[in-house]
Design a protein around this motif. Structure first.
Motif, PDB file in Angstrom:
ATOM      1  N   TRP A  48     -72.426  29.768 -66.624  1.00 59.37           N
ATOM      2  CA  TRP A  48     -73.477  29.754 -65.510  1.00 59.37           C
ATOM      3  C   TRP A  48     -72.863  30.266 -64.398  1.00 59.37           C
ATOM      4  CZ3 TRP A  48     -72.829  26.664 -61.065  1.00 59.37           C
ATOM      5  CH2 TRP A  48     -73.772  26.618 -60.327  1.00 59.37           C
ATOM      6  N   LEU A  49     -71.535  30.061 -63.991  1.00 60.56           N
ATOM      7  CA  LEU A  49     -71.105  30.412 -62.813  1.00 60.56           C
ATOM      8  C   LEU A  49     -71.195  32.044 -62.759  1.00 60.56           C
ATOM      9  CD1 LEU A  49     -67.571  29.370 -61.331  1.00 60.56           C
ATOM     10  CD2 LEU A  49     -68.200  31.667 -61.651  1.00 60.56           C
ATOM     11  N   GLU A  50     -70.972  32.750 -63.770  1.00 64.08           N
ATOM     12  CA  GLU A  50     -71.066  34.337 -63.872  1.00 64.08           C
ATOM     13  C   GLU A  50     -72.358  34.643 -63.573  1.00 64.08           C
ATOM     14  OE1 GLU A  50     -68.428  36.205 -64.333  1.00 64.08           O
ATOM     15  OE2 GLU A  50     -66.947  34.963 -65.137  1.00 64.08           O
ATOM     16  N   ARG A  51     -73.348  34.037 -64.203  1.00 67.81           N
ATOM     17  CA  ARG A  51     -74.959  34.430 -63.705  1.00 67.81           C
ATOM     18  C   ARG A  51     -75.106  34.097 -62.465  1.00 67.81           C
ATOM     19  NH1 ARG A  51     -75.101  31.886 -68.698  1.00 67.81           N
ATOM     20  NH2 ARG A  51     -76.199  29.968 -67.803  1.00 67.81           N
ATOM     21  N   ALA A  52     -74.584  32.990 -61.757  1.00 65.21           N
ATOM     22  CA  ALA A  52     -75.275  32.488 -60.417  1.00 65.21           C
ATOM     23  C   ALA A  52     -74.448  32.878 -59.367  1.00 65.21           C
ATOM     24  CB  ALA A  52     -75.075  30.924 -60.650  1.00 65.21           C
ATOM     25  N   GLY A  53     -73.107  33.225 -59.747  1.00 65.29           N
ATOM     26  CA  GLY A  53     -72.491  33.941 -58.750  1.00 65.29           C
ATOM     27  C   GLY A  53     -71.474  32.696 -57.923  1.00 65.29           C
ATOM     28  N   PRO A  54     -70.336  33.165 -57.304  1.00 66.59           N
ATOM     29  CA  PRO A  54     -69.549  32.191 -56.719  1.00 66.59           C
ATOM     30  C   PRO A  54     -70.105  31.379 -55.627  1.00 66.59           C
ATOM     31  CG  PRO A  54     -68.964  34.629 -55.963  1.00 66.59           C
ATOM     32  CD  PRO A  54     -70.151  34.560 -57.270  1.00 66.59           C
ATOM     33  N   ARG A  55     -70.977  31.901 -54.863  1.00 68.94           N
ATOM     34  CA  ARG A  55     -71.462  31.227 -53.651  1.00 68.94           C
ATOM     35  C   ARG A  55     -72.175  29.894 -53.947  1.00 68.94           C
ATOM     36  NH1 ARG A  55     -75.289  33.756 -48.963  1.00 68.94           N
ATOM     37  NH2 ARG A  55     -73.148  34.794 -48.424  1.00 68.94           N
ATOM     38  N   LYS A  56     -72.976  29.822 -55.142  1.00 69.56           N
ATOM     39  CA  LYS A  56     -73.846  28.932 -55.615  1.00 69.56           C
ATOM     40  C   LYS A  56     -72.905  28.045 -56.390  1.00 69.56           C
ATOM     41  CE  LYS A  56     -78.015  29.344 -57.027  1.00 69.56           C
ATOM     42  NZ  LYS A  56     -79.167  29.939 -57.933  1.00 69.56           N
ATOM     43  N   ALA A  57     -72.020  28.372 -57.092  1.00 74.64           N
ATOM     44  CA  ALA A  57     -71.044  27.588 -57.708  1.00 74.64           C
ATOM     45  C   ALA A  57     -69.994  26.832 -56.627  1.00 74.64           C
ATOM     46  CB  ALA A  57     -69.974  28.407 -58.631  1.00 74.64           C
ATOM     47  N   GLY A  58     -69.613  27.599 -55.599  1.00 78.84           N
ATOM     48  CA  GLY A  58     -68.726  26.967 -54.537  1.00 78.84           C
ATOM     49  C   GLY A  58     -69.638  25.918 -54.031  1.00 78.84           C
ATOM     50  N   PHE A  59     -70.985  26.188 -53.573  1.00 79.39           N
ATOM     51  CA  PHE A  59     -71.730  25.158 -53.064  1.00 79.39           C
ATOM     52  C   PHE A  59     -72.232  24.061 -53.979  1.00 79.39           C
ATOM     53  CE2 PHE A  59     -75.874  23.408 -52.328  1.00 79.39           C
ATOM     54  CZ  PHE A  59     -75.989  23.299 -50.838  1.00 79.39           C
ATOM     55  N   VAL A  60     -72.148  23.974 -55.119  1.00 74.63           N
ATOM     56  CA  VAL A  60     -72.316  23.065 -56.014  1.00 74.63           C
ATOM     57  C   VAL A  60     -70.934  22.255 -55.973  1.00 74.63           C
ATOM     58  CG1 VAL A  60     -72.965  21.768 -58.181  1.00 74.63           C
ATOM     59  CG2 VAL A  60     -74.247  23.848 -57.395  1.00 74.63           C
TER      60      VAL A  60
ATOM     61  N   TYR B  90     -67.911  33.872 -49.615  1.00 75.09           N
ATOM     62  CA  TYR B  90     -67.522  34.659 -50.827  1.00 75.09           C
ATOM     63  C   TYR B  90     -68.509  35.857 -50.884  1.00 75.09           C
ATOM     64  CZ  TYR B  90     -65.154  31.184 -53.702  1.00 75.09           C
ATOM     65  OH  TYR B  90     -64.182  30.297 -53.964  1.00 75.09           O
ATOM     66  N   ARG B  91     -67.875  37.038 -51.209  1.00 73.32           N
ATOM     67  CA  ARG B  91     -68.663  38.249 -51.366  1.00 73.32           C
ATOM     68  C   ARG B  91     -68.243  38.650 -52.928  1.00 73.32           C
ATOM     69  NH1 ARG B  91     -70.779  36.394 -47.937  1.00 73.32           N
ATOM     70  NH2 ARG B  91     -71.585  37.288 -45.879  1.00 73.32           N
ATOM     71  N   LEU B  92     -69.239  39.507 -53.465  1.00 81.01           N
ATOM     72  CA  LEU B  92     -68.955  40.251 -54.851  1.00 81.01           C
ATOM     73  C   LEU B  92     -68.883  41.609 -54.559  1.00 81.01           C
ATOM     74  CD1 LEU B  92     -71.306  38.213 -57.231  1.00 81.01           C
ATOM     75  CD2 LEU B  92     -68.862  38.592 -57.379  1.00 81.01           C
ATOM     76  N   PRO B  93     -68.057  42.384 -55.237  1.00 81.97           N
ATOM     77  CA  PRO B  93     -68.126  43.948 -55.237  1.00 81.97           C
ATOM     78  C   PRO B  93     -69.266  44.345 -56.171  1.00 81.97           C
ATOM     79  CG  PRO B  93     -66.553  43.221 -56.685  1.00 81.97           C
ATOM     80  CD  PRO B  93     -67.125  41.899 -56.127  1.00 81.97           C
ATOM     81  N   PRO B  94     -69.914  45.656 -55.568  1.00 78.98           N
ATOM     82  CA  PRO B  94     -70.836  46.117 -56.298  1.00 78.98           C
ATOM     83  C   PRO B  94     -70.344  46.638 -57.656  1.00 78.98           C
ATOM     84  CG  PRO B  94     -70.752  47.350 -54.215  1.00 78.98           C
ATOM     85  CD  PRO B  94     -69.411  46.402 -54.263  1.00 78.98           C
ATOM     86  N   THR B  95     -71.197  46.418 -58.774  1.00 80.77           N
ATOM     87  CA  THR B  95     -70.964  47.007 -60.003  1.00 80.77           C
ATOM     88  C   THR B  95     -70.591  48.417 -60.078  1.00 80.77           C
ATOM     89  OG1 THR B  95     -72.849  45.624 -60.894  1.00 80.77           O
ATOM     90  CG2 THR B  95     -71.938  47.255 -62.438  1.00 80.77           C
ATOM     91  N   GLY B  96     -69.483  48.629 -60.673  1.00 77.21           N
ATOM     92  CA  GLY B  96     -68.973  49.909 -60.532  1.00 77.21           C
ATOM     93  C   GLY B  96     -67.681  50.272 -59.691  1.00 77.21           C
ATOM     94  N   TRP B  97     -67.564  49.139 -58.815  1.00 71.20           N
ATOM     95  CA  TRP B  97     -66.761  49.322 -57.699  1.00 71.20           C
ATOM     96  C   TRP B  97     -65.282  49.461 -57.899  1.00 71.20           C
ATOM     97  CZ3 TRP B  97     -62.576  46.636 -55.533  1.00 71.20           C
ATOM     98  CH2 TRP B  97     -62.133  47.033 -54.307  1.00 71.20           C
ATOM     99  N   LYS B  98     -64.397  50.177 -57.365  1.00 68.68           N
ATOM    100  CA  LYS B  98     -63.091  50.156 -57.481  1.00 68.68           C
ATOM    101  C   LYS B  98     -62.457  50.689 -56.194  1.00 68.68           C
ATOM    102  CE  LYS B  98     -62.747  54.864 -59.716  1.00 68.68           C
ATOM    103  NZ  LYS B  98     -62.192  55.535 -60.900  1.00 68.68           N
ATOM    104  N   PRO B  99     -60.984  50.363 -56.157  1.00 66.46           N
ATOM    105  CA  PRO B  99     -60.284  50.658 -54.702  1.00 66.46           C
ATOM    106  C   PRO B  99     -60.197  52.103 -54.609  1.00 66.46           C
ATOM    107  CG  PRO B  99     -59.175  48.849 -56.192  1.00 66.46           C
ATOM    108  CD  PRO B  99     -60.025  49.266 -56.834  1.00 66.46           C
ATOM    109  N   GLU B 100     -60.367  52.730 -53.619  1.00 65.71           N
ATOM    110  CA  GLU B 100     -60.205  54.112 -53.379  1.00 65.71           C
ATOM    111  C   GLU B 100     -58.877  54.525 -53.713  1.00 65.71           C
ATOM    112  OE1 GLU B 100     -61.263  57.256 -49.926  1.00 65.71           O
ATOM    113  OE2 GLU B 100     -61.782  55.008 -49.618  1.00 65.71           O
ATOM    114  N   GLY B 101     -58.828  55.683 -54.559  1.00 59.85           N
ATOM    115  CA  GLY B 101     -57.619  56.009 -55.030  1.00 59.85           C
ATOM    116  C   GLY B 101     -57.056  55.627 -56.145  1.00 59.85           C
TER     117      GLY B 101
END
Length: 550
Positions: free
Chosen positions: A112-124, A238-249
């Motif tokens: 459920w955490l993976e679907r709901a995201g860390p903010r909702k999980a942290g809130f609960v 909490y913030r999530l990176p966009p799908t496909g994000w990777k550090p520059e370089g």
């Protein structure tokens, strides 16, 4: 407006404030703001390790100056009595509840955490942990042990589980180039929570103490409010990176040269692989050995060194008078605090080191070095060397903490990052199991040795050799871990379909999206200071209490 800014705004349109869509980072975000958000939560829930500071005051909650004991009362009767004080042993079941419920809740709600995201999980998590403290305060006020168990133990334990795993997959996604360091930064907070919470609780109890109250329910209530504020700050940062994000370089390391997979294993299949269960046993055996020592650290130091701790080298534990035993108990409390400091440091240092030497080699180090140190512990005791004994167990506890911090990265290496948080949640049932095995092994062997007439300074010798055997079994399990068979990999089509359904998906795009690698700018420095100041205070109080050991 950049592509990612547009995607972030569109995906967040109409979403609730707690929803995953509202947590997707946009261009210019600094990833170094995420670890202190995780620390805000872990430093609060880490107080679970420090709950023993409440046992003695609660054991005289009715008698106030001395326990109002009912010698023949059963545990069942203790749950409901309003006229007898609770036994310390009965209160200690809270510790077991914490870690059993933590593991079970992490396993149950990891998906459920993976679907709901860390903010909702942290809130609960914040609501459960702090609400549990509130309900626990009510239980203490009306003197009903079952309410305290239900509130702080069960509901609070659910908060522990969700709060513990909430940052894991998030940090692994933000730091693919430093997975070990990232999870180490967050999970060290769980080890450090007691360093802050225990002295804070002692101070609060002193402030709230009155002729009619030992000050514990008031302390529960106050700490619940403080923790709620900190945990909510963490959850909403909490913030999530966009799908496909990777550090520059950054380029992913070659699978052929490392144990790091570029593929993903679905949550529903991870537990079907031998790798999952081998890592389960690796964690369980490493934790079982360490957690047993944590639970008995104070009496162990007192019984082994006894008079040596106060300048009486020839006086054994049984020959000490009450005042001398109280004196060495204070010194032993410093030892327990010092071990917690090693526990915290190990979570960051070992996990960061694993980025360079690999997870498997890191666990090899834990087991081999642990075997040597446990085997030498009786020799250090026989030599009467407090320095070698304390240092040896400090290193052991650093590897105990390091095991917790390294295992999420180990799982990400094996199973990919798509479901790592949920897989980690299921793996934490190993912690629940270890929370029973470790203390039972150490405590019952000690009782058996006492009954057999073994001198107090030799009570733990056999235990150390049994813990060595457990670590040897863990070493074998670690050796057997190989890369996951390709038959368990998700296909590219499956991964693409899953990612396309994820908020913030970018139609197969990848790159830095204007986010880059970040750094310690002004905002990040302030947030880090916000969590570092209370942590530094906890370190200071720990070192202050440990000073008298030597």
């Amino acid at each position: 407006m950049t592509t990612i800014e547009s995607a972030g705004r569109i995906s967040g349109a109409g979403a609730g404030f707690l929803d995953r869509e509202r947590t997707i980072a946009t261009a210019g975000f600094n990833r170094w703001l995420v670890p202190p958000a995780a620390l805000c939560i872990h430093l609060c829930i880490g107080m679970a390790y420090g709950f023993s500071v409440f046992w003695l005051p609660l054991s005289r909650a009715i008698g106030l100056t001395a326990p109002k004991a009912c010698p023949d009362i059963s545990l069942w009767q203790e749950l409901f009595t309003t006229t007898c004080d609770w036994k310390v042993a009965s209160l200690g079941w809270m510790y077991t509840l914490f870690f059993v419920v933590l593991g079970l809740s992490a396993a149950m709600w990891g998906g459920w955490l993976e679907r709901a995201g860390p903010r909702k999980a942290g809130f609960v998590a914040a609501c459960c942990w702090c609400g549990g403290l509130l309900l626990g305060a009510i239980g203490i006020y009306v003197h009903q042990l079952w309410i305290m168990w239900l509130g702080s133990g069960v509901i609070g334990g659910i908060g522990l589980g969700l709060g513990y795993i909430s940052p894991v997959s998030t940090l692994v996604k933000w730091f693919p180039d430093r997975r070990g360091m990232a999870t180490g930064m967050a999970i060290m907070g769980f080890g450090g929570g007691a360093m802050i919470g225990a002295p804070l609780a002692n101070w609060l109890m002193d402030q709230f103490k009155t002729p009619t109250s030992v000050g514990v329910w008031e302390t529960f209530l106050t700490m619940g409010v403080i923790y709620l504020v900190f945990m909510m700050i963490g959850a909403f940062r909490y913030r999530l990176p966009p799908t496909g994000w990777k550090p520059e370089g950054w380029t992913a390391p070659s699978e052929k040269k490392t144990m790091i997979s570029e593929h993903h294993v679905h949550l529903d299949n991870a537990h079907k692989t031998p790798q999952f269960w081998l890592i389960w046993w690796v964690l369980c055996l490493n934790v079982s050995a360490g957690i047993g020592v944590i639970g008995m650290a104070s009496p162990m130091l007192q019984e082994i060194f006894a008079g040596k701790l106060i300048g009486l080298p020839d006086v054994g534990f049984n020959a000490l008078n009450a005042a001398q035993k109280a004196q060495i108990a204070g010194i032993a409390a410093g030892f327990a605090g010092l071990l917690s400091l090693f526990n915290i440091g190990g979570r960051f240092v070992w996990a960061s080191l694993s980025d360079y030497i690999g997870r498997k080699n890191t666990y090899y180090t834990f087991f081999i070095l642990g075997i040597v140190l446990y085997a030498l512990a009786p020799t250090f005791a026989a030599m009467g060397s407090k320095l070698l004994f304390v240092l040896g167990f400090g290193i052991i506890l650093s590897m105990y903490g390091g095991g917790f911090a390294t295992v999420p990265a180990y799982l990400a290496d094996m199973f990919g990052t798509q479901f790592v948080g949920a897989i980690h949640g299921r793996l934490l049932t190993a912690w629940s199991t270890a929370g029973i095995i470790g203390p039972v092994v150490v405590n019952y062997i000690r009782e058996f040795q006492l009954a057999a007439g073994v001198p107090r300074d030799q009570l733990y010798n056999t235990t150390m050799y049994i813990l060595c055997a457990m670590l040897i079994a863990g070493l074998i399990c670690n050796y057997l871990i190989k890369p996951v068979d390709s038959k368990w990999y998700m296909s590219e089509a499956e991964v693409s379909k899953l990612q396309a359904s994820t908020p913030g998906a970018n139609a197969g795009q990848s790159g830095s999206f204007g986010i880059g690698t970040g750094g310690l700018d002004g905002k990040a420095a302030l947030f880090w200071a916000f969590v570092a100041i209370p942590l530094a205070w906890g370190v200071y109080k720990t070192l202050q209490s440990a000073w008298n050991i030597f």
